[in-house]
Design a protein around this motif. Structure first.
Motif, PDB file in Angstrom:
ATOM      1  N   PRO A 126      32.847  29.945  27.526  1.00 29.07           N
ATOM      2  CA  PRO A 126      33.233  29.427  26.211  1.00 29.07           C
ATOM      3  C   PRO A 126      33.019  30.424  25.079  1.00 29.07           C
ATOM      4  O   PRO A 126      33.835  30.504  24.143  1.00 29.07           O
ATOM      5  CB  PRO A 126      32.339  28.192  26.048  1.00 29.07           C
ATOM      6  N   LYS A 127      31.951  31.212  25.147  1.00 31.05           N
ATOM      7  CA  LYS A 127      31.689  32.199  24.091  1.00 31.05           C
ATOM      8  C   LYS A 127      32.683  33.354  24.163  1.00 31.05           C
ATOM      9  O   LYS A 127      33.081  33.908  23.131  1.00 31.05           O
ATOM     10  CB  LYS A 127      30.249  32.699  24.204  1.00 31.05           C
ATOM     11  N   MET A 128      33.089  33.722  25.367  1.00 37.19           N
ATOM     12  CA  MET A 128      34.124  34.753  25.516  1.00 37.19           C
ATOM     13  C   MET A 128      35.432  34.269  24.894  1.00 37.19           C
ATOM     14  O   MET A 128      36.105  35.002  24.167  1.00 37.19           O
ATOM     15  CB  MET A 128      34.340  35.090  26.993  1.00 37.19           C
ATOM     16  N   TRP A 133      37.926  37.702  23.822  1.00 34.79           N
ATOM     17  CA  TRP A 133      37.870  38.791  24.826  1.00 34.79           C
ATOM     18  C   TRP A 133      36.728  38.522  25.794  1.00 34.79           C
ATOM     19  O   TRP A 133      35.632  38.120  25.398  1.00 34.79           O
ATOM     20  CB  TRP A 133      37.626  40.147  24.169  1.00 34.79           C
ATOM     21  N   GLY A 134      37.000  38.758  27.048  1.00 36.08           N
ATOM     22  CA  GLY A 134      35.960  38.618  28.058  1.00 36.08           C
ATOM     23  C   GLY A 134      36.504  38.913  29.430  1.00 36.08           C
ATOM     24  O   GLY A 134      37.717  38.901  29.656  1.00 36.08           O
ATOM     25  N   ARG A 135      35.590  39.209  30.346  1.00 40.24           N
ATOM     26  CA  ARG A 135      35.953  39.510  31.730  1.00 40.24           C
ATOM     27  C   ARG A 135      34.986  38.765  32.662  1.00 40.24           C
ATOM     28  O   ARG A 135      33.765  38.886  32.517  1.00 40.24           O
ATOM     29  CB  ARG A 135      35.873  41.008  32.015  1.00 40.24           C
ATOM     30  N   VAL A 136      35.547  38.026  33.608  1.00 43.60           N
ATOM     31  CA  VAL A 136      34.751  37.379  34.640  1.00 43.60           C
ATOM     32  C   VAL A 136      35.303  37.812  35.994  1.00 43.60           C
ATOM     33  O   VAL A 136      36.517  37.743  36.217  1.00 43.60           O
ATOM     34  CB  VAL A 136      34.801  35.839  34.527  1.00 43.60           C
ATOM     35  N   THR A 178      40.019  37.296  30.930  1.00 43.47           N
ATOM     36  CA  THR A 178      40.589  37.321  32.275  1.00 43.47           C
ATOM     37  C   THR A 178      39.537  36.912  33.295  1.00 43.47           C
ATOM     38  O   THR A 178      38.345  37.164  33.111  1.00 43.47           O
ATOM     39  CB  THR A 178      41.126  38.718  32.637  1.00 43.47           C
ATOM     40  N   VAL A 179      40.006  36.273  34.369  1.00 44.79           N
ATOM     41  CA  VAL A 179      39.137  35.866  35.471  1.00 44.79           C
ATOM     42  C   VAL A 179      39.806  36.296  36.773  1.00 44.79           C
ATOM     43  O   VAL A 179      40.958  35.935  37.039  1.00 44.79           O
ATOM     44  CB  VAL A 179      38.902  34.350  35.488  1.00 44.79           C
ATOM     45  N   ASN A 180      39.092  37.066  37.567  1.00 43.21           N
ATOM     46  CA  ASN A 180      39.630  37.567  38.822  1.00 43.21           C
ATOM     47  C   ASN A 180      38.591  37.472  39.930  1.00 43.21           C
ATOM     48  O   ASN A 180      37.391  37.345  39.669  1.00 43.21           O
ATOM     49  CB  ASN A 180      40.078  39.025  38.674  1.00 43.21           C
ATOM     50  N   ALA A 181      39.062  37.575  41.150  1.00 45.37           N
ATOM     51  CA  ALA A 181      38.179  37.656  42.311  1.00 45.37           C
ATOM     52  C   ALA A 181      38.439  38.967  43.030  1.00 45.37           C
ATOM     53  O   ALA A 181      39.579  39.427  43.099  1.00 45.37           O
ATOM     54  CB  ALA A 181      38.425  36.486  43.262  1.00 45.37           C
ATOM     55  N   VAL A 182      37.383  39.561  43.538  1.00 45.80           N
ATOM     56  CA  VAL A 182      37.495  40.779  44.351  1.00 45.80           C
ATOM     57  C   VAL A 182      37.051  40.435  45.764  1.00 45.80           C
ATOM     58  O   VAL A 182      36.021  39.784  45.962  1.00 45.80           O
ATOM     59  CB  VAL A 182      36.652  41.926  43.755  1.00 45.80           C
ATOM     60  N   LEU A 183      37.833  40.873  46.736  1.00 41.92           N
ATOM     61  CA  LEU A 183      37.595  40.521  48.138  1.00 41.92           C
ATOM     62  C   LEU A 183      37.260  41.773  48.943  1.00 41.92           C
ATOM     63  O   LEU A 183      38.160  42.473  49.425  1.00 41.92           O
ATOM     64  CB  LEU A 183      38.825  39.849  48.751  1.00 41.92           C
ATOM     65  N   VAL A 238      34.914  47.318  38.352  1.00 34.89           N
ATOM     66  CA  VAL A 238      34.851  47.957  37.037  1.00 34.89           C
ATOM     67  C   VAL A 238      36.241  48.021  36.414  1.00 34.89           C
ATOM     68  O   VAL A 238      36.411  47.768  35.215  1.00 34.89           O
ATOM     69  CB  VAL A 238      34.218  49.362  37.142  1.00 34.89           C
ATOM     70  N   TYR A 239      37.236  48.343  37.218  1.00 35.99           N
ATOM     71  CA  TYR A 239      38.617  48.352  36.697  1.00 35.99           C
ATOM     72  C   TYR A 239      38.997  46.973  36.167  1.00 35.99           C
ATOM     73  O   TYR A 239      39.570  46.852  35.076  1.00 35.99           O
ATOM     74  CB  TYR A 239      39.604  48.785  37.778  1.00 35.99           C
ATOM     75  N   ALA A 240      38.677  45.925  36.922  1.00 38.31           N
ATOM     76  CA  ALA A 240      39.035  44.569  36.499  1.00 38.31           C
ATOM     77  C   ALA A 240      38.351  44.184  35.192  1.00 38.31           C
ATOM     78  O   ALA A 240      38.822  43.290  34.482  1.00 38.31           O
ATOM     79  CB  ALA A 240      38.677  43.564  37.595  1.00 38.31           C
ATOM     80  N   CYS A 241      37.267  44.860  34.861  1.00 41.10           N
ATOM     81  CA  CYS A 241      36.533  44.591  33.617  1.00 41.10           C
ATOM     82  C   CYS A 241      37.072  45.384  32.436  1.00 41.10           C
ATOM     83  O   CYS A 241      36.643  45.172  31.296  1.00 41.10           O
ATOM     84  CB  CYS A 241      35.053  44.930  33.795  1.00 41.10           C
ATOM     85  N   SER A 242      37.979  46.285  32.685  1.00 42.99           N
ATOM     86  CA  SER A 242      38.414  47.219  31.650  1.00 42.99           C
ATOM     87  C   SER A 242      39.559  46.677  30.805  1.00 42.99           C
ATOM     88  O   SER A 242      40.222  45.696  31.161  1.00 42.99           O
ATOM     89  CB  SER A 242      38.861  48.531  32.297  1.00 42.99           C
ATOM     90  N   GLU A 243      39.806  47.353  29.709  1.00 42.40           N
ATOM     91  CA  GLU A 243      40.951  47.031  28.864  1.00 42.40           C
ATOM     92  C   GLU A 243      42.249  47.334  29.598  1.00 42.40           C
ATOM     93  O   GLU A 243      43.271  46.655  29.402  1.00 42.40           O
ATOM     94  CB  GLU A 243      40.881  47.837  27.563  1.00 42.40           C
ATOM     95  N   GLU A 244      42.192  48.335  30.483  1.00 43.34           N
ATOM     96  CA  GLU A 244      43.380  48.724  31.245  1.00 43.34           C
ATOM     97  C   GLU A 244      43.860  47.598  32.167  1.00 43.34           C
ATOM     98  O   GLU A 244      45.028  47.568  32.572  1.00 43.34           O
ATOM     99  CB  GLU A 244      43.089  49.979  32.066  1.00 43.34           C
ATOM    100  N   ALA A 245      42.958  46.667  32.505  1.00 40.39           N
ATOM    101  CA  ALA A 245      43.316  45.565  33.402  1.00 40.39           C
ATOM    102  C   ALA A 245      43.601  44.278  32.640  1.00 40.39           C
ATOM    103  O   ALA A 245      43.518  43.182  33.202  1.00 40.39           O
ATOM    104  CB  ALA A 245      42.182  45.324  34.399  1.00 40.39           C
ATOM    105  N   SER A 246      43.979  44.392  31.378  1.00 38.04           N
ATOM    106  CA  SER A 246      44.131  43.203  30.536  1.00 38.04           C
ATOM    107  C   SER A 246      45.270  42.293  30.974  1.00 38.04           C
ATOM    108  O   SER A 246      45.308  41.116  30.592  1.00 38.04           O
ATOM    109  CB  SER A 246      44.320  43.612  29.075  1.00 38.04           C
ATOM    110  N   ALA A 247      46.204  42.783  31.787  1.00 34.57           N
ATOM    111  CA  ALA A 247      47.303  41.946  32.281  1.00 34.57           C
ATOM    112  C   ALA A 247      47.037  41.425  33.694  1.00 34.57           C
ATOM    113  O   ALA A 247      47.902  40.802  34.303  1.00 34.57           O
ATOM    114  CB  ALA A 247      48.626  42.716  32.252  1.00 34.57           C
TER     115      ALA A 247
END
Length: 264
Positions: A126-128, A133-136, A178-183, A238-247
């Motif tokens: 909620p704070k993000m 802006w935020g990355r999970v 953004t919210v993503n999963a890494v496998l 780390v990539y998923a947390c970056s600005e470059e991964a905003s899409a």
């Protein structure tokens, strides 16, 4: 690609060793302030000391908390009430026989592998969203797609993590979060390396031979024909947390060495 996370604060659960530790180091390397988490003070202190030696001047703090429990999560939130980046890495796996397990073993694993991420996301997201802006990132596993017969409970929890991750991405769509999963696939993490070391000793072979034996027997579809390193997994996070991964959001990002035989 130069990933810059200076000015952002990251919480990484289960980050004293293994993949979580590599993720913490990767985020520090990118300039983020990082909160290290583990279940014992000794391991938290050791991780802080060692990471500080690698990255002098890094902005680090540590909190001893068992995030498998609501009480432990409350301790984490008291220490780190806010974060721009949340990495839900805490989890474990235990080889078992499905027919010998009781309910408590399933429920305990679910608390750690799934509910720890549910609780932390409920607190930090909620704070993000309010900031725009935020990355999970949730750490799932290829075992969430290829359920292993020797760890059905583990596979089920990792499938659940994928569902939570995708659902949250839908929930916060359009907010800048953004919210993503890494496998990951088979990785030289602390848990799996300990298994391989034990197997090697029992059979009088090298750890590398034990790993190859495991791949041929349990993960024959691996395309890299080796275990990944923790840093290789961390690089994706780390990539998923970056600005470059905003899409990139709502995704299941595989670092499985090609184990999952799928084009999607």
């Amino acid at each position: 690609m130069n990933i810059e996370l200076k000015g952002h604060k990251a919480v990484v659960t289960g980050s004293t060793a293994g993949i979580g530790r590599a993720i913490a180091e990767g985020l520090v390397r990118a300039g983020a302030a990082v909160v290290i988490n583990g279940r014992t003070q000794k391991r938290v202190d050791a991780a802080l000391r060692e990471i500080s030696a690698l990255f002098p001047g890094a902005e680090l703090s540590g909190v001893t908390a068992d995030v498998a429990t609501a009480q432990g999560c409350a301790v984490l939130f008291e220490h780190a009430p806010d974060a721009d980046i949340l990495i839900n890495n805490a989890g474990t796996a235990v080889l078992n026989n499905f027919f010998d397990q009781d309910d408590s073993e399933w429920l305990n694993l679910f608390q750690l592998n799934v509910m720890s991420g549910v609780r932390t996301a409920r607190h930090y997201l909620p704070k993000m969203v309010a900031r725009g802006w935020g990355r999970v990132v949730f750490l799932s596993s290829e075992s969430g797609l290829n359920i292993p017969k020797e760890m059905i409970d583990y596979g089920v929890t990792k499938t659940a993590v994928l569902a939570v991750s995708r659902g949250l991405a839908e929930l916060v769509g359009g907010t800048g979060v953004t919210v993503n999963a890494v496998l990951p696939g088979p990785t030289r993490s602390e848990i799996l390396s300990n298994w391989m070391e034990s197997t090697a000793k029992e059979q009088g072979i090298t750890q590398e031979q034990a790993e190859q034996q495991f791949l041929k027997a349990a993960r024959p579809t691996s395309l890299i024909n080796r275990f990944a390193t923790t840093r290789e997994v961390a690089n994706m996070v780390v990539y998923a947390c970056s600005e470059e991964a905003s899409a990139t959001t709502g995704a299941a990002l595989r670092v499985d060495g090609g184990v999952v035989r799928s084009v999607a």
